[in-house]
Design an enzyme around this catalytic site. Structure first.
Site, PDB file in Angstrom:
ATOM      1  N   LYS A 118     -19.939  -2.195   9.969  1.00  0.00           N
ATOM      2  CA  LYS A 118     -20.586  -1.436   8.891  1.00  0.00           C
ATOM      3  C   LYS A 118     -20.160  -1.924   7.515  1.00  0.00           C
ATOM      4  O   LYS A 118     -20.949  -1.891   6.573  1.00  0.00           O
ATOM      5  CB  LYS A 118     -20.288   0.061   9.029  1.00  0.00           C
ATOM      6  CG  LYS A 118     -21.065   0.707  10.157  1.00  0.00           C
ATOM      7  CD  LYS A 118     -21.131   2.207  10.007  1.00  0.00           C
ATOM      8  CE  LYS A 118     -21.986   2.829  11.085  1.00  0.00           C
ATOM      9  NZ  LYS A 118     -21.883   4.282  11.121  1.00  0.00           N
ATOM     10  N   LYS A 201     -28.790  -2.711  19.559  1.00  0.00           N
ATOM     11  CA  LYS A 201     -28.756  -1.298  19.955  1.00  0.00           C
ATOM     12  C   LYS A 201     -29.890  -0.522  19.285  1.00  0.00           C
ATOM     13  O   LYS A 201     -30.189  -0.782  18.114  1.00  0.00           O
ATOM     14  CB  LYS A 201     -27.391  -0.730  19.507  1.00  0.00           C
ATOM     15  CG  LYS A 201     -27.032   0.606  20.072  1.00  0.00           C
ATOM     16  CD  LYS A 201     -25.680   1.057  19.560  1.00  0.00           C
ATOM     17  CE  LYS A 201     -25.727   1.456  18.105  1.00  0.00           C
ATOM     18  NZ  LYS A 201     -24.554   2.181  17.620  1.00  0.00           N
ATOM     19  N   LYS A 204     -30.550   4.524  14.480  1.00  0.00           N
ATOM     20  CA  LYS A 204     -31.211   5.287  13.420  1.00  0.00           C
ATOM     21  C   LYS A 204     -31.448   4.426  12.186  1.00  0.00           C
ATOM     22  O   LYS A 204     -32.361   4.665  11.416  1.00  0.00           O
ATOM     23  CB  LYS A 204     -30.291   6.433  12.975  1.00  0.00           C
ATOM     24  CG  LYS A 204     -30.121   7.554  13.966  1.00  0.00           C
ATOM     25  CD  LYS A 204     -28.965   8.425  13.492  1.00  0.00           C
ATOM     26  CE  LYS A 204     -28.776   9.658  14.316  1.00  0.00           C
ATOM     27  NZ  LYS A 204     -27.552  10.386  13.946  1.00  0.00           N
TER      28      LYS A 204
HETATM   29  P1  AMP Z   1     -24.911   8.951  16.002  1.00  0.00           P
HETATM   30  O1  AMP Z   1     -26.366   8.830  15.803  1.00  0.00           O
HETATM   31  O2  AMP Z   1     -24.191   7.684  15.641  1.00  0.00           O
HETATM   32  O3  AMP Z   1     -24.317  10.165  15.390  1.00  0.00           O
HETATM   33  O4  AMP Z   1     -24.719   9.103  17.577  1.00  0.00           O
HETATM   34  C1  AMP Z   1     -24.840  10.313  18.287  1.00  0.00           C
HETATM   35  C2  AMP Z   1     -24.626  10.105  19.758  1.00  0.00           C
HETATM   36  O5  AMP Z   1     -25.669   9.276  20.309  1.00  0.00           O
HETATM   37  C3  AMP Z   1     -23.317   9.381  20.108  1.00  0.00           C
HETATM   38  O6  AMP Z   1     -22.761   9.952  21.284  1.00  0.00           O
HETATM   39  C4  AMP Z   1     -23.736   7.958  20.348  1.00  0.00           C
HETATM   40  O7  AMP Z   1     -22.859   7.274  21.221  1.00  0.00           O
HETATM   41  C5  AMP Z   1     -25.099   8.162  20.995  1.00  0.00           C
HETATM   42  N1  AMP Z   1     -25.964   6.990  20.770  1.00  0.00           N
HETATM   43  C6  AMP Z   1     -26.349   6.480  19.566  1.00  0.00           C
HETATM   44  N2  AMP Z   1     -27.141   5.388  19.742  1.00  0.00           N
HETATM   45  C7  AMP Z   1     -27.254   5.210  21.091  1.00  0.00           C
HETATM   46  C8  AMP Z   1     -27.955   4.261  21.916  1.00  0.00           C
HETATM   47  N3  AMP Z   1     -28.683   3.271  21.386  1.00  0.00           N
HETATM   48  N4  AMP Z   1     -27.848   4.389  23.266  1.00  0.00           N
HETATM   49  C9  AMP Z   1     -27.114   5.381  23.811  1.00  0.00           C
HETATM   50  N5  AMP Z   1     -26.437   6.311  23.101  1.00  0.00           N
HETATM   51  C10 AMP Z   1     -26.500   6.232  21.754  1.00  0.00           C
END
Ligand code: AMP
Ligand code: TRP
Length: 339
Positions: A118, A201, A204
């Site tokens: 990041k 990956k 968002k």
């Molecule tokens: P975040 O959007 O970074 O707050 O992530 C929220 C949750 O979603 C966390 O448990 C991440 O590990 C999971 N997560 C985010 N992106 C992915 C992805 N591409 N595949 C699987 N899990 C994800």
């Protein structure tokens, strides 16, 4: 919270209110929480203090916070059975983050790959909060003496750090104050990939909306995104070996498998010799069936801020009770004045 379900387990997890909640968030994390809530005490947080570690996520926090709350509820998390709350509403998160940071060697943080990704090339200009982000995450978990943390694969390293910090703290004070939290990274959707590039990956922050299925996407949009999802010119695989070096196909089959509970082998059997279009049509159908229902429910919930805010306020009161007690005990253990 009185631990009324399984005596010795406390589940904690969180999502950042950074907009564009997607299928990866759902299949990698939130969907697993829905199953866990039946037999466990669970706390689900909206981690807004984490969201402000990057400048692009400092806008629209309020709207994004309500959107995550709506996504939790629309996905099937019962606000009566679990605690749903906003991180910044409970002061203990920031307080414990400081206390833990005094027990965290800088060398441990230097190993965190997410910071390196990041911060990019300009590490000197990266905010201190982005660097210490994993300590705040450890604080989130340990503040409630949580025992299990269901997340996607990308959080594994952060969870290992949380475990190290808990152990270091316990060792220093010669007391099993914190349980050492267990990561729960389960299923085959722990790392969903972009629909445009199977080596990236699903995220968002990807500028291309076509790279992900958002939880707010309508049926039409889902169908179009799957139609346009990257594949290759080879036919549908006839066996596992034919998945090698085909990350986009692997990803789509994985999504189908997670949504239907069919194994990869069963899917290969079902679609081999068939046109890719047939597979994509069926994948769209299962996604539309599940995700557009969530999307409709989210939109409905988002028209009722009074209801959503009351859930978050109520959750905050419950979370605060646990947090305040644990912070008091911790300060007493450290030996601070006035506890
Ligand atoms: P975040 O959007 O970074 O707050 O992530 C929220 C949750 O979603 C966390 O448990 C991440 O590990 C999971 N997560 C985010 N992106 C992915 C992805 N591409 N595949 C699987 N899990 C994800
Ligand atoms: N860092 C996590 C993510 O980006 C979100 C998070 C913050 C979290 N605190 C947490 C997840 C505590 C689980 C437990 O996905």
């Amino acid at each position: 919270m009185e631990r009324t379900k399984t005596e010795d387990k406390l589940i904690f997890s969180g999502v950042q209110p950074t907009g564009n909640l997607h299928l990866g968030n759902y299949l990698g994390a939130i969907r697993n929480w829905v199953d866990l809530q039946n037999n466990n005490n669970c706390i689900f947080c909206i981690v807004d203090l984490h969201a402000i570690t990057t400048s692009e996520n400092r806008t629209q926090i309020l709207q994004n916070t309500r959107e995550v709350a709506a996504a939790y509820i629309a996905s099937g998390i019962d606000p009566q059975k679990n605690i749903i709350f906003v991180q910044s509403n409970v002061a203990g998160h920031s307080e414990l983050s400081w206390l833990l940071s005094c027990h965290t060697p800088i060398g441990w943080l230097n190993r965190m790959t997410q910071f390196k990704d990041k911060a990019g090339k300009n590490k000197e200009k990266a905010p201190l909060g982005l660097y210490s982000y994993p300590v705040l995450m450890a604080a989130d978990i340990l503040l409630y003496k949580s025992t299990h943390v269901p997340v996607g694969e990308d959080q594994k390293q952060h969870l290992e750090l949380s475990r190290d910090i808990a152990q270091a703290f316990n060792r220093y004070y010669n007391k099993e104050f914190f349980p050492v939290p267990e990561p729960v990274i389960s299923g085959n959707a722990t790392r969903l990939m972009s629909l445009k590039d199977g080596l990236k990956k699903m995220s968002k922050s990807d500028p291309s909306d076509q790279s992900r299925i958002n939880l707010t996407d309508s049926a039409d949009v889902i169908v179009k995104k799957i139609q346009k999802a990257k594949t290759d010119s080879d036919p549908f695989p006839l066996n596992h070996d034919q998945l090698t070096n085909r990350p986009e196909i692997k990803n789509l089959i994985n999504i189908y498998s997670t949504m239907t509970d069919l194994s990869v082998d069963e899917i290969i059997k079902k679609f081999n010799e068939k046109d890719f279009k047939i597979f994509k049509n069926e994948l769209s159908d299962v996604l539309v069936d599940k995700i557009s229902k969530i999307s409709v429910e989210m939109k409905k919930l988002l028209t009722d801020n009074i209801y959503l805010d009351s859930i978050l306020k109520n959750g905050c009161e419950k979370a605060e009770k646990i947090a305040n007690k644990n912070i008091r005990d911790l300060k007493s253990l450290i030996g601070f004045f006035g506890v």
